[in-house]
Structures are given as C-alpha cells and as structure tokens.
Design a protein around this motif. Structure first.
Motif, mmCIF file in Angstrom:
data_model
loop_
_atom_site.group_PDB
_atom_site.id
_atom_site.type_symbol
_atom_site.label_atom_id
_atom_site.label_comp_id
_atom_site.label_asym_id
_atom_site.label_seq_id
_atom_site.Cartn_x
_atom_site.Cartn_y
_atom_site.Cartn_z
ATOM 1 N N ALA A 185 95.487 81.739 50.923
ATOM 2 C CA ALA A 185 96.308 81.889 52.120
ATOM 3 C C ALA A 185 95.440 81.885 53.373
ATOM 4 C CB ALA A 185 97.088 83.199 52.054
ATOM 5 N N HIS A 186 95.965 81.210 54.402
ATOM 6 C CA HIS A 186 95.383 81.352 55.736
ATOM 7 C C HIS A 186 96.250 82.382 56.432
ATOM 8 C CE1 HIS A 186 93.374 77.156 56.051
ATOM 9 N NE2 HIS A 186 93.263 77.687 54.859
ATOM 10 N N VAL A 244 74.343 88.229 49.760
ATOM 11 C CA VAL A 244 75.545 88.767 50.380
ATOM 12 C C VAL A 244 76.593 87.673 50.469
ATOM 13 C CG1 VAL A 244 76.370 90.058 52.382
ATOM 14 C CG2 VAL A 244 73.921 90.008 51.844
ATOM 15 N N LEU A 245 77.819 88.032 50.217
ATOM 16 C CA LEU A 245 78.902 87.068 50.408
ATOM 17 C C LEU A 245 79.092 86.904 51.905
ATOM 18 C CD1 LEU A 245 81.780 87.889 47.934
ATOM 19 C CD2 LEU A 245 80.342 85.880 48.004
ATOM 20 N N LYS A 246 78.805 85.698 52.391
ATOM 21 C CA LYS A 246 78.813 85.588 53.845
ATOM 22 C C LYS A 246 80.107 85.019 54.384
ATOM 23 C CE LYS A 246 73.986 85.457 54.964
ATOM 24 N NZ LYS A 246 72.860 84.577 54.751
ATOM 25 N N THR A 247 80.631 84.041 53.693
ATOM 26 C CA THR A 247 81.754 83.338 54.275
ATOM 27 C C THR A 247 82.937 83.336 53.335
ATOM 28 O OG1 THR A 247 81.070 81.302 53.264
ATOM 29 C CG2 THR A 247 80.171 81.761 55.435
ATOM 30 N N ASP A 248 84.096 83.022 53.916
ATOM 31 C CA ASP A 248 85.291 82.942 53.088
ATOM 32 C C ASP A 248 85.143 81.862 52.028
ATOM 33 O OD1 ASP A 248 86.314 84.887 54.595
ATOM 34 O OD2 ASP A 248 87.669 83.620 55.761
ATOM 35 N N GLY A 249 84.455 80.771 52.422
ATOM 36 C CA GLY A 249 84.260 79.677 51.469
ATOM 37 C C GLY A 249 83.532 80.180 50.237
ATOM 38 N N TYR A 256 85.399 73.432 50.664
ATOM 39 C CA TYR A 256 84.875 74.647 51.287
ATOM 40 C C TYR A 256 85.907 75.153 52.275
ATOM 41 C CZ TYR A 256 81.482 77.648 53.552
ATOM 42 O OH TYR A 256 80.809 78.727 54.045
ATOM 43 N N TRP A 257 86.381 76.349 52.059
ATOM 44 C CA TRP A 257 87.402 76.899 52.959
ATOM 45 C C TRP A 257 86.736 77.810 53.962
ATOM 46 C CZ3 TRP A 257 92.166 74.964 52.891
ATOM 47 C CH2 TRP A 257 92.545 74.258 51.744
ATOM 48 N N SER A 258 87.019 77.513 55.211
ATOM 49 C CA SER A 258 86.344 78.307 56.230
ATOM 50 C C SER A 258 87.361 78.964 57.147
ATOM 51 C CB SER A 258 85.435 77.382 57.040
ATOM 52 O OG SER A 258 85.097 78.013 58.232
ATOM 53 N N ASN A 311 92.099 84.079 58.802
ATOM 54 C CA ASN A 311 91.225 84.386 57.668
ATOM 55 C C ASN A 311 91.709 83.688 56.427
ATOM 56 O OD1 ASN A 311 89.355 86.122 58.850
ATOM 57 N ND2 ASN A 311 90.876 87.768 58.842
ATOM 58 N N ILE A 312 90.749 83.475 55.546
ATOM 59 C CA ILE A 312 91.109 82.898 54.247
ATOM 60 C C ILE A 312 91.183 84.050 53.247
ATOM 61 C CG2 ILE A 312 90.330 81.397 52.374
ATOM 62 C CD1 ILE A 312 90.880 79.836 54.828
ATOM 63 N N ILE A 313 92.257 84.051 52.524
ATOM 64 C CA ILE A 313 92.356 85.041 51.444
ATOM 65 C C ILE A 313 92.599 84.283 50.154
ATOM 66 C CG2 ILE A 313 93.587 87.059 50.595
ATOM 67 C CD1 ILE A 313 94.067 87.794 53.396
ATOM 68 N N PHE A 314 91.861 84.653 49.151
ATOM 69 C CA PHE A 314 91.985 83.925 47.882
ATOM 70 C C PHE A 314 91.987 84.943 46.752
ATOM 71 C CE2 PHE A 314 90.066 81.399 44.336
ATOM 72 C CZ PHE A 314 91.011 80.391 44.284
ATOM 73 N N GLY A 315 92.941 84.809 45.858
ATOM 74 C CA GLY A 315 92.980 85.726 44.711
ATOM 75 C C GLY A 315 93.367 84.973 43.462
#
Ligand SMILES: Cc1cc2nc3c(=O)[nH]c(=O)nc-3n(C[C@H](O)[C@H](O)[C@H](O)COP(=O)(O)OP(=O)(O)OC[C@H]3O[C@@H](n4cnc5c(N)ncnc54)[C@H](O)[C@@H]3O)c2cc1C
Ligand code: FES
Ligand code: FES
Length: 1342
Positions: A458-459, A325-330, A417-419, A432-436
């Motif tokens: 983005a934070h 499972v994808l657990k973290t934003d990192g 690692y982005w948290s 939250n971290i958003i990454f695209g």
C-alpha cells in the motif's frame, strides 16, 4: 574426463557413471549403487528430511566451494555432475572416529529409533557450515559461528516421530556460542548444569570435514573447456541434456527426435515431490546450463532474478542491504519477501528449488504457491522466452494466461524497487510504502503449504486535516485458498484507493473481499479460508486505522522454536549399572548411518523389488487388472497374485490371536487399500510406479453398499465378538449412582478419529529363498514370531522353514506389530515363487493407504452428578470402528475402560460394540484405546463442569480417586496405598509449575488481548500395564564378551540399552562387594525366530522390563554356575578377573549359555501415574495454536535407564500432541485414505512443540512387585497431551466469551463440541469465522 560421463564424489570417493537412467535420484543411487545408506527414504517428497545430504559445488573461476543441504530423494543424479556429496558417513564413523555431531546426538540422548538421525545430522552440519562460512568473528574454541536461533531452526524441515525434538534442539544449540550451556538438557557430558562446559563436549572442529576433494577440483580445473554440457548418450532408454544457451535448447526441442519424445525439463526437480511421477520420460533437459537463467542483478529499479535462481539464493540476496540497517521502504519490501520465502518448504528443498520452477508450477499446475502471491503484491514482472521471441509480462498477466506449454521458458523475474521518496500531487503529504505478507499453515516455520496466503502493498499518506490514513495505491494479493492461481483483489483495491481508512470503509471492503475469495468446489474448509482472507486484510489495515490501532497488551513475540526446557530426572544407583543414565545402545552408529535397517541390507545381484496394487473401492467385484503399455509398465518382471499361493498354502497375510486376515482380495474387494496383487520389477521405483499404473476394473452390480461408518455398522449389525474374558467389568451400581445424582446429562457425544503411525521407516521386508524349501525374511517388525507363523501358513511350509530376522525398527508405535505381516508375507511369497531375493519398501503413500492406524470411535454417554461436581454414575455406549478384521481390536475395549477409570465415577457401566466396517483394519497404536479412554474421561469432566458452570479444575479434582476408590475401580493392580502417587504428583506439579499464579496471568492476558487468547489446563493419568512373557538367552564367549538375545525388539524405545544394563548388573552379582564393570562387554543381537523361540510381541510398554527380568534370571543361572568356580579360583589365586574366570570356566566346560522364559505372575499388572500442565495461546484470527509451556511429572518407579525413560516420556507426549492437535487422517467417500503423505498429514515438528518444556521423571522408590522397582514409560505419557487439548478448549472459550453476542456465561459459549484434533480450521471455527466482522461492527457503532 569425458563429457559423456557423470563424475562426482561421495564422501571423497570418486564415482564415474556412464550409464544411468536420468530419472535416478541421488538417494536411489546412493542407497543401491554405493555403500552409503546413511541417507534414508522417509517420504520421497521433500517433506521429512531423512534423505538430507550436503551437496557442494566448486567454481573453478573463483576457486570457491559452496555447499548446502539438499533432499537427495528429489535431486536427480545427473544434476550433480562435478559436485561433491557428503553424507553422514562422510562426517565420521566408527572406524575413523565419529564427528562431534554424531557424538552429541548420542550424548544428548537425541536418537531413538535413529531413522531420522542421519538426515538431522546433515541438516545441522549444513547450518554449521553456512554459519562458519560467514565473515562473523571467530567463535570461542569448541563452538561454531552459528547463533542459537539458527541452530534450532537448522532442523526445521526434518521430522522425527520418536524423540519429541527437544534433545535434538539441544544438540543443535550446543554448537552455538550464544547459548548458555547450563540450559542444555540432560546429557552424558555433565551431571549437573553447574558442570556445563564446552570442554566436556565432543570438540567441534569446523575444518574437520573436507566437503570437496582436491582430485575433483583438479579434474574440473583441467577440463574446463570440455565441461560445458553433460550429455549422456550411453543411457539405455532415456537421455539427459544440459543445453548451454536458448539456441541449443530450441535446437534440441525442434529436432524430430525430441518432438516425438516424452521430455521433462527440470531445474531442481522438486516438483516431483509435489506431483508424484508414475511414468518415466524419454529425455530430460536440465535448464541450469543456460547462464541467463541464473542471473542476479540489482539496480535502482529493483531486482532481476534468473528463473533458475534457487529460493535460498533469492532469500540471501533479497536480505542483503547496505550496512545492517533497513534504510528504505524498497529494502523493507525485499526483506519481507525474503522472510516469507524463508517459510516456503524446508531449507533442504529451498536450496534446490528454483523461483522459476515455483512460478511455472503455479501457472501450469495451479500449485498453491506462496511465491506467486508475494511477488504479485510486489508488482513483479516476468520475462518469457518463446522460441525466438522474448516477452515481458506482469506476473498477473502471466498467471492469468492459459497454461504455458513446456516450450515456453521463464527467463527471469523482476521485483521492482518501491520507494516512498516521491511526493504526491494530490494535496496529501509524502506517502509511505507499507508491505505485509501472511500465511496460515499448520506449521509456523514452513514445511506446510498454506490454507491461504496473502501479501499487501500500500501507498499510504496521512490526510493533513483529519490525520486519517488515505490509501493511494494498493496491491492486494491472495493465493493458495483453492484458486487456480494467486489473484489481485481488484474490486477491493479499486474501492479502497483514494479513501480514508475508517471502520465503515473497512467493513465495506471486507464485504467485497468475501465475494471474491471463494474457494473452488471441492476445496477443504472453504469458509475458513475466506475468513483467513478477511483476517489478514484486517491485520494489515488495523495498525493504520486510528480507530482500530491498539497494541495487544502483554503480547510478546513468541519465537518459532523451543525456548527452554528443564529435565529433572531422579535415579538411583541401587542396582548399578541399571539405573544409570547411559547413552542409548548404537546411538552413534545410528547417527553416522552405519546402523542397518532392513532396506540398508545390501541386495544380492539378482534381487527384485515388489510393490502392492491396492483396491480403491471398498466393496466391489474385481473384473480385471491390466496395464497400459507405458515406459514403466515395460519394466514389470512379474505379477504375483492370489493364484501364486502354493499348494498347501493359504491366502493369509496377517494373523493375531483372534483371526486370520487374507493377503489378497479374492475376487471381491473388502476395503479400499486392500492388496490385489504385487508388481515385481528391477528397482523399487519402477515397481512402485508400475503398480500405480495398474488399471483395475470393478463392478458393484448387485452388491450391497459398503459399511464405512460405525453408524452403518450398527444399522447392518456388523460387529465382531469381544470374548467375554476380554470384556471389561462394570463397576458399582449404576442405577443407584444415577439416583444419587442431582443432575444428569442424558446423551452427550464424543467422536475420536484415527491416527496414522507415521513411523519414519515405512513397512519393509527382504526375503531370500534358502535351501530345502526354506526362506529367510528380514522384516521391520515388532512381532517376528507372529510373522513367521503367517508366512509358514501362506506358503504351506512348517514354521522351522521360516527364519524371520529383525535387528532394529525405524519406528513402530504398534504399526509393525501385526501390520508388518502382509509386507513380509508378500515378500516371502514372491521370493518363493520366483526363487529370487525380493525386497519391498512401501512408499509413504501406499503405507498410509494400506496400513490401518488408531481406532476411530463414537461415544455417547449419560452421566449423573451432584451440584458440587461429584460424579455419581456414568454410562457409555462405545462404538469402536475396527475396520475389516479383528486384529488387535477385541483387546481394545479393556484398554479404553482401564484408562477411563482414572476418575471415580461412582458407578460405571458401558456397552461396547466392535464394528466391522469396510475400512483398513485398525490396529494397536501407541497407547491403543488408553489414549481414547483417558480423553473421553476428560471430555466428560469438561462437560459436567460447563453444565454446572463450575471451574473444570474443581470438577477434575473432586473426582480424582482416593486410594479406596482406586482399589474399588482397579482391584489388585492398584497395589499398596503408598504406591498411589498421583495425588501427590498433582499437588507437587501445581506448586512447581506455579499453576494458580499462571491461571491468574492467563485471565489477565485474555482480558487485555482480543486476537490472542490463552488457556492453561492439567490432566492426570492412570495407566494399567501388564508385563508379557518373554524369553531370552545370555551367553558368555571365550574372550569374556557377552551376547544377549531377547524376545523384545529394539524399536527405538531403548530396550537394548536397558537389557544391556541389566545383563551387566545380573552378571556382576558374582561379586559381593566390589562391582566389576561389564557394561561394555555386552552386545545385544538381533531377534531371530529360529534362534530364540516364543519371542512374542513387543508392545504394551512392558517388553523392556520383561526382557530385563528374563535376562536377570538367565544371568542368575550363569552366576550360580560360575560362583563355585570363582570361589575355588579365588582360594587358589586370590582375587581374579572376569577374563580369567571365563577362561577357566571354558577349560572346565562350564555351560556359559543360559536361557529362560519369564512369565509374570498374576499380580504383575500395575498402575502408572503422571500429570501434565499445558498452557497454550491461540490466534483467534487464524486458529493457530502455540503451546507456550508444558510441565510433566511422570512416575517411573526406579527407572532402569533414566535417559531412555526421559526420551520415552517426552517423545510420547509430543506424539500425543500430534493426535490431539495436528494429525487429521482423511478419507474419501470410498474410505480410501487421502491424507497420504507429508503434504497432507502433519505430525509435530520442532516448531510445534512446547516453547518451554519441563519434565520430571520421578523416582517413587522401591516397588517390590516391579522389575527392580521400575515402571513403564513408553506409552502412558502420550495421554498427558490431552492437557494441550484441554488448554485450547479454555482459550477458545475465552475467545467465544469475547465475541459472543449473547451473555458470555451462556452455555453456548462455554459448552461446545470440540473433538480432537484441534486443527487450525476447527479452532478458528469455534472462535467464530466472523470475529473480525463482529469486531468492526462493534467499533463502527461506537
Ligand atoms: C516439500 C515441498 C514443500 C514446498 N512448500 C512450498 C510452499 O510452502 N510454498 C510454495 O510456494 N512452494 C512450495 N514448494 C514448491 C517449491 O517451491 C517448488 O517445488 C520449486 O520452487 C520448484 O522449483 P524446481 O527448480 O525444483 O522446479 P522443477 O521441479 O525442476 O520444475 C518444476 C516445473 O517447472 C518447469 N520449469 C522449471 N523452470 C522452468 C523455467 N525456467 N521455464 C519453464 N519451465 C520451467 C519444469 O519443466 C517443471 O514442469 C514446496 C515444494 C516441496 C518439494
Ligand atoms: S525422503 Fe527425502 S525428504 Fe523425505
Ligand atoms: S529417532 Fe527420530 S524418527 Fe525415530
């Protein structure tokens, strides 16, 4: 094992190489110094997959073997020390038994010319191997652990120009346990889907192939201490070093020997596929021996990846996570990076290509990297080694610095690692971290660099009071758009940070962005690229803005690969075994690499290799040709020019019915790409490189400017004659038709561009001087007879001194009809002059530059029509660009008009001019002229419909021929009324493909979706063909085996298969009732111009049937000779076997060889019919097209070989998709082709074909005038791909209507110039480059 030798295994065979030029690639070694020629050279740039092999490495510490596919054309031989290579021959072969991959390729009819097949097999093998090495549960017996989706993607980097990919996808899927076998396509394993069963498939055994031999493991284990580095001191000119530490590296670099040398540092060496090498290096240094470069570390701060870690390995580790499972934003960021990397290059390139190599290319050579962009957004840092100094830089600093010299080593890359765990202090809640990440490229699955890529991090936090999203921190990275390197859009970031994401903020941000993303001068489609930046920024932010967030309705995720297919193949056993869907002759040996193509013929020991020097100026005096003294120019053995044409010979390199064409430019160049001379060297690679080093001095003083366009040709009255007998005849009374019209469009225009053949096997020939002034030339050729004549003329010898042999051709599509002549002739001339065997195998770029292609043309027309859409008169002005010589061109006007006549125009007249220009000679290419004619007809129909604001379907149907009008337009070719099957085909397809329901659904979809638009459309075709005269010889040997020689050439179209079936059928006529089965007794052999004369040209879709008819006649001669004997024997002995009959025939001196020359009679031309419905979806933001579904019905008469015909229908349709959507042949201002390889010229690949692909090969029953009631299949279905173009037009129209600032019914919305190919930039441009801005402004106003 000595450390100064290179030791490796190929297919379990040990190789020890002491002397090797380190620039030798694995492919070159395999093909020239081993007996394995399965891996083919298709591009030499990592872009086609023909050369794929499986490379395994053994780790003596863990005892593990790891393997993956690699492109052997880029892999350096020295880089595979102590590795094991498996080629397709290593999977299985005709002697030891084929591998189930080979057998399934044959059984699913997935190999046509076969040139791509070995590479396909190895890509699939690698994917199966990868899956089977996972710890997934054991699959059911007969299957691999591979999943269906992975199986389809296995060949995502491999190109095939023949099959259309669908059957190949089926082969791949047949190994996946999660596939429903009933869904697999037409095959020889089961007749009905209900019978589908894994037991019927050739069994798959994952342990069958040993990829790493024990002896090599033992050698490695026993000599671990001596294997730290490989250093070849034995090489003659160059040396290979593999330092084991930075100290060793710098020691080498600082030594005087190195300082003065031309040194190349490599990891995977894939850069040589990007930037072609035209010179040799003194020394090579492999960085793979330095352990630090291969580290992979993961801790709470992030990932550190050594620079030599391959992209594949990086994807694997970045995807790894705790549990599933994808657990973290990192982890989400790492996962997205991995997903994006999965679209970089191809699997077999990623398996060798290093991360560091990519970043260095981006930094030093401005390579449009994806990896730099995504890692930049992820805030990565790099560690550099500069002599004894270590430096940590942000990736941005690294990219912005001046290009680092090659003493600066990239050690590793750190991805933080982005948290989202931290709490912001500014009053906002937890962020939250958003990454695209995004890329817009011609192919969804990669194997194409992007027009622009971007990645955003983005934070974000939600404002407690308003609920709006607040941007706290931003990384906005953009690359590949014509920039020196990927950049951060700092101005936009600074503007946005701290702001709430409202529409007006976004509008401002976009304005700023457009000031930053400005492609540098000379970049193609600059405005399009800028608009992509806007589109991606919008795509990223849209879901975050509460004003804009709206999910597109009905917008399902469409997988990248084919979803489903259906084949309905109707066949008859009336002429059994003709009509039986047998597998293609030689399909297995094509898959196993045993089938021989010209370049596979072993070179004799004194063989030399030739390469062309071509002109880069269209019309100039040649003042001189010189070579700079370089390492590679020292390899030149000879230079052949016009002066070497022997006395009595002639400067001729090609010839067709109308004129000769010179082999060499004679003091004056006539077009860019013209042959100036031939460089001869000891290897093909040296010859190619040396030819590129030639310095040609030109002068244009006093010369007129060249003619580079049809407009220039008209201005200067530069035309070729069209013989009156070939000029098409007008139909009806134009003036009357125009008078009857309610409306007229008086001057509309259609422009059609060229297309390249892009056969997988480029032009090649092998000439061997023979005794008594004779020469033998093996040529990849569709017209050996023509080539024989040209060579004889050039050398000044009689034709009986010239033997041209063609066994099989790795794809021709018309490009090897006359355009193979210059290569074969150049080879023969060089061999004649040097009295040594000469091979020439053009590199992809030279092939694309020198060998013409499809005819571009410009059409202006006037059309008159009634208010209900019925057209009453059409007048066309056609300017056809023929290039420099006549070649096939005088025949093209007839071809254009014959297919344009598919509609009832009332009256039709035209003026056709064949323009002579200073461009390569254009020649016949699959459906030459016909595809243009058919498309022009559609463009006119579309135009009339939009003028009248009528549904185009109404206009299309209204103008379809009745049988009477068909007869009026086509005369006797139209046959009897029942043969006109088109109207019935159209109606049936409307029903079976639920056309009208789907039209509604498309409308509904478009009303619900803003950024995706769909279109659905259909086109009919009428295609006239005329069988050509053909010879053949059928002989029965003592043992009852049968050998057949035919004039036709096997170019992948299945001619041999049909001929084989016909030979068996023809001879089986000996038996009145019970048929004997002779199919397996028949062998078709290569064409040989001295054995079978008047072979003629293999083109025009009818050579197979003509060859079959000739064979049938020859068989009937044999039957008539054998029948009396058989009867008398039967009277004595009762029923007798074939063997007995032949034994007795031999004893009684019956002539068991028969020849005939079949000439079709005057009534032999006939019409082919088909129709297609295509549905597409376009992405309004990027211009990308997805073909959701295509349904085709093609009337094949009574197919001679249904599986072959099905393959022709599918393959030509997909080739047509290339012409209508993807393939843009570009030239510079001198007319020199610049889209000259897999990087710049995109033929369809598996991810660009229809997602649902349904074909019906219809049997329209008995046709008394056809060869056993059959019809042609090779070219006509290509025209049906116009339905895709037409559907795209509809989708664009829907987008324009949505974004139009005027009335959506305005004619500017529905009527627009939309000439093929419908590339992404064009589609987006027509939808509007500013759709996002318009949309935001509209929302801002609300
Ligand atoms: C067909 C094809 C398609 C591709 N498509 C894409 C794509 O879509 N997107 C994309 O981003 N990339 C793409 N690439 C680029 C690919 O990612 C790079 O070619 C590859 O990563 C380079 O790695 P390599 O190990 O082969 O480098 P090499 O070819 O071995 O080296 C490349 C250069 O870097 C230098 N070098 C290598 N490692 C180091 C180091 N550690 N320190 C200092 N110098 C070093 C070498 O001296 C050389 O100058 C494509 C490449 C190919 C061949
Ligand atoms: S030949 Fe190697 S990828 Fe094309
Ligand atoms: S069969 Fe694939 S290229 Fe011909």
């Amino acid at each position: 094992m000595a450390a100064d030798k290179l030791v490796f295994a190929v297919n379990g065979e040990r190789f020890e190489v002491a002397k090797v030029d380190p620039s030798t690639t694995l492919l070159e070694f395999l093909r020239t110094r081993s007996r394995y020629t399965g891996p083919k050279l298709g591009c030499g740039e990592g872009g086609c997959g023909a050369c794929v092999v499986f490379l395994s490495k053994y780790d003596p510490v863990s005892g593990q073997v790891n393997g993956s596919s690699v492109s052997s054309c880029l892999t350096l031989l020295c880089n595979i020390n102590l590795c094991s290579v498996t080629t397709t021959e290593g999977l299985g072969n005709s002697k030891d038994g084929f591998h189930s991959i080979h057998q399934r390729f044959a059984g699913f009819h997935a190999s046509q010319c076969g040139f791509c097949t070995p590479g396909m097999c190895m890509s699939l093998f690698s994917a199966l191997n990868n899956a089977d090495n996972t710890n997934r549960p054991e699959p059911p017996r007969g299957f691999s652990k591979i999943k269906k989706y992975e199986a389809e993607k296995a060949i995502s980097g491999n190109l095939c120009r023949c099959t259309g990919f669908r059957p190949i996808a089926d082969v791949c899927k047949s190994f996946a346990a999660d596939v429903d076998l009933e869904d697999l396509g037409f095959n020889i394993f089961w007749e009905k889907p209900e019978d589908a069963n894994v037991e019927r498939l050739p069994p798959y055994n994952q342990h069958k192939v040993c990829t790493f031999p024990e002896f090599l493991k033992c050698e490695i284990n026993s000599s671990m201490n001596t294997l730290k580095s490989f250093k070849d001191n034995g090489a003659l000119e160059c040396q290979w070093y593999r330092p084991a530490s930075f100290d060793e590296l710098y020691e080498l670099l600082n030594s005087s020997e190195f300082i003065e040398s031309h040194v190349k540092m490599v990891v995977g060496n894939t850069m040589s596929g990007v930037y072609k090498e035209i010179n040799l290096y003194d020394k090579y240094i492999s960085l793979t021996g330095i352990p630090e470069l291969s580290i992979i570390e993961r801790n709470s701060k992030g990932f550190t990846l050594g620079a030599a870690v391959t992209i594949s390995k990086a994807i694997e580790v970045l995807k790894e996570r705790d549990g599933n499972v994808l657990k973290t934003d990192g982890e989400l960021v790492f996962g997205r990076i991995a997903e994006h990397m999965d679209k970089v290059a191809t699997p077999f390139v990623r398996n060798m290509a290093s991360l560091g190599g990519n970043l260095i290319m981006a930094q030093r050579y401005q390579f449009p990297s994806d990896i730099a962009t995504i890692l930049l957004a992820a805030g990565s840092t790099v560690c550099l080694q500069m002599a004894s100094e270590r430096l940590i830089l942000s990736l941005e600093e690294f990219l912005e610095g001046p290009p680092y010299d090659d003493r600066t080593i990239l050690v590793s890359i750190h991805i933080p690692y982005w948290s989202s765990a931290s709490i912001s202090s500014s009053g906002t809640s937890k962020y939250n971290i958003i990454f695209g990440t995004y890329r817009a490229a011609p192919r969804p699955l990669g194997n194409a660099v992007s027009y622009l890529n971007s990645a955003f991090l983005a934070h974000v936090a939600s404002d407690r009071s308003s609920g709006d999203i607040v941007l706290l921190k931003l990384h906005l990275a953009f690359g590949a758009y014509g920039t020196e390197h990927a950049i951060r859009a700092r101005k936009v970031e600074n503007f946005l940070v701290g702001k709430m994401l409202t529409v007006s903020v976004l509008i401002e941000a976009i304005k700023l962005l457009k000031e930053i993303i400005i492609p540098k001068e000379g970049t193609s489609h600059p405005r399009y690229r800028t608009s992509l930046a806007v589109a991606f920024l919008f795509k990223f932010f849209q879901p975050l803005s509460k004003d804009l967030a709206q999910v597109e309705k009905n917008n399902l995720h469409i997988p990248d690969v084919i979803l489903s297919s259906k084949q309905l193949v109707e066949f008859s056993t009336e002429y059994f075994p003709v009509g039986k869907p047998i597998k293609k002759v030689a399909a297995e040996i094509q898959a196993s690499g045993e089938a021989l193509y010209v370049d596979d013929i072993p070179s004799s020991k004194d063989c030399l290799y030739g390469a062309f020097i071509y002109s880069t100026r269209p019309f100039a005096r040649i003042k001189g040709i010189t070579f700079n003294p370089t390492l590679v120019s020292s390899k030149i053995v000879a230079y052949i020019s016009i002066n070497d044409i022997p006395e009595g010979g002639k400067n001729v390199g090609s010839s067709f019915r109308f004129a000769d064409e010179p082999l060499f430019a004679d003091s004056l160049t006539e077009y860019s790409g013209q042959c100036l001379g031939i460089v001869v060297a000891e290897t093909q690679r040296y010859a190619n490189m040396a030819a590129k080093q030639a310095i040609v001095q030109y002068s244009t003083k006093g010369l007129e400017p060249p003619i580079l366009s049809v407009e220039d040709a008209v201005r200067r009255s530069s035309f070729f004659d069209i013989p009156p007998s070939l000029y098409p005849t007008k139909v009806g009374d134009l003036a009357r038709g125009m008078d009857e019209a309610d409306h007229k469009i008086l001057s509309a225009e259609v422009k059609l561009e060229s297309e390249h053949y892009f056969y997988m096997e480029t032009q090649t020939a092998f000439a061997i001087p023979d005794e008594d002034n004779c020469i033998v030339v093996y040529s990849s050729n569709q017209y050996p007879e023509g080539t024989q004549g040209v060579i004889a003329k050039c050398l000044g010898i009689p034709q009986h001194n010239v033997r041209v042999i063609t066994r099989r051709v790795g794809g021709g599509f018309g490009g090897k009809a006359t355009r193979s002549n210059p290569i074969a002739t150049a080879c023969a001339l060089t061999a004649f002059k040097l009295r040594r065997p000469i091979k020439m195998y053009l590199d992809r770029s030279t092939d694309m530059v020198m060998v013409g292609g499809r005819h571009p043309m410009k059409i202006t027309y006037s059309v008159g029509f009634k208010s209900d859409g019925k057209i009453t008169a059409l007048y066309l002005n056609l300017l056809v660009n023929a290039g420099i010589s006549e070649d096939y061109s005088p025949l093209i006007s007839h071809a254009i008009i014959t297919c344009l006549k598919k509609y009832n125009w009332g009256a039709l007249a035209f003026d056709i001019k064949l323009c002579k220009t200073n461009l390569t000679s254009k020649s016949s290419m699959r459906a030459p002229g016909q595809v243009q004619g058919s498309y022009i007809a559609e463009a006119i129909i579309e135009r009339v419909a939009s003028f009248l604001s009528l549904d185009v379907d109404v206009v299309r149907k209204r103008n379809l021929h009745t049988y009477e009008s068909l007869k009026f337009f086509y005369g006797s070719s139209s046959g009897e009324a029942p043969e006109y099957t088109l109207p019935a085909i159209v109606d049936e397809l409307f029903t079976s493909a639920s056309y009208f329901n789907r039209l509604e659904m498309v409308l509904h979809f478009n009303s619900c979706n803003k950024w995706k638009k769909r279109g659905i459309s259909w086109v009919p075709i009428v295609y006239e063909v005329e069988p050509m005269p053909t010879p053949r010889k059928v002989s029965i040997l003592n043992d009852g085996s049968i050998v057949v020689e035919v004039g036709g050439i096997e170019i992948g179209q299945g001619l041999w298969t049909k001929v084989k079936q016909m030979a068996a059928f023809g001879l089986e006529q000996l038996w009145d009732e019970e048929k004997k089965y002779l199919l397996d007794r028949v062998r078709i052999i290569q064409a040989d111009t001295l054995s079978l004369v008047q072979g003629g040209l293999t083109a025009g879709s009818t050579k197979s049937e003509a060859s079959c008819e000739a064979v049938r006649l020859a068989c009937s001669i044999l039957v008539s000779r054998l029948k009396p004997l058989k009867q008398s024997l039967e009277e004595q002995m009762g029923s007798i076997s074939w063997d007995t009959l032949i034994t007795q025939a031999n004893l009684q001196f019956v002539n068991l060889s028969a020849s005939t020359f079949w000439v079709a009679d005057d009534t032999s031309s006939y019409l082919n019919y088909g129709t297609a419905i295509s549905e597409v979806e376009i992405d309004v933001l990027t211009g990308a097209t997805t073909i959701l579904r295509a349904d085709l019905t093609y009337d094949c008469g009574q197919s001679l070989s249904p599986a072959v015909d099905l393959g022709q229908v599918e393959g030509s349709f997909v080739q047509g998709i290339g012409f209508f959507v993807y393939e843009k042949l570009e030239e510079n201002s001198d007319g020199l082709v610049i889209s000259d390889g897999t990087w710049t010229y995109k033929i369809p690949s598996i991810d660009t074909i229809p997602k649902h692909f349904n074909i019906r090969v219809m049997n329209s029953g008995h046709h008394k005038d056809r060869v056993l009631s059959s019809k042609a299949s090779g070219e006509p279905p290509l025209l049906l791909a116009a339905s895709v173009h037409s559907a795209i037009r509809k989708a664009i129209r829907a987008a324009r209507a949505d974004f139009s600032s005027t009335d959506p019914n305005d004619s500017s919305v529905s009527s627009f110039q939309f000439d093929p190919p419908a590339t992404m930039p064009l589609v987006k441009e027509l939808c509007g480059l500013d759709t996002v801005e318009k949309y935001l402004e509209a929302h801002g106003e609300v």
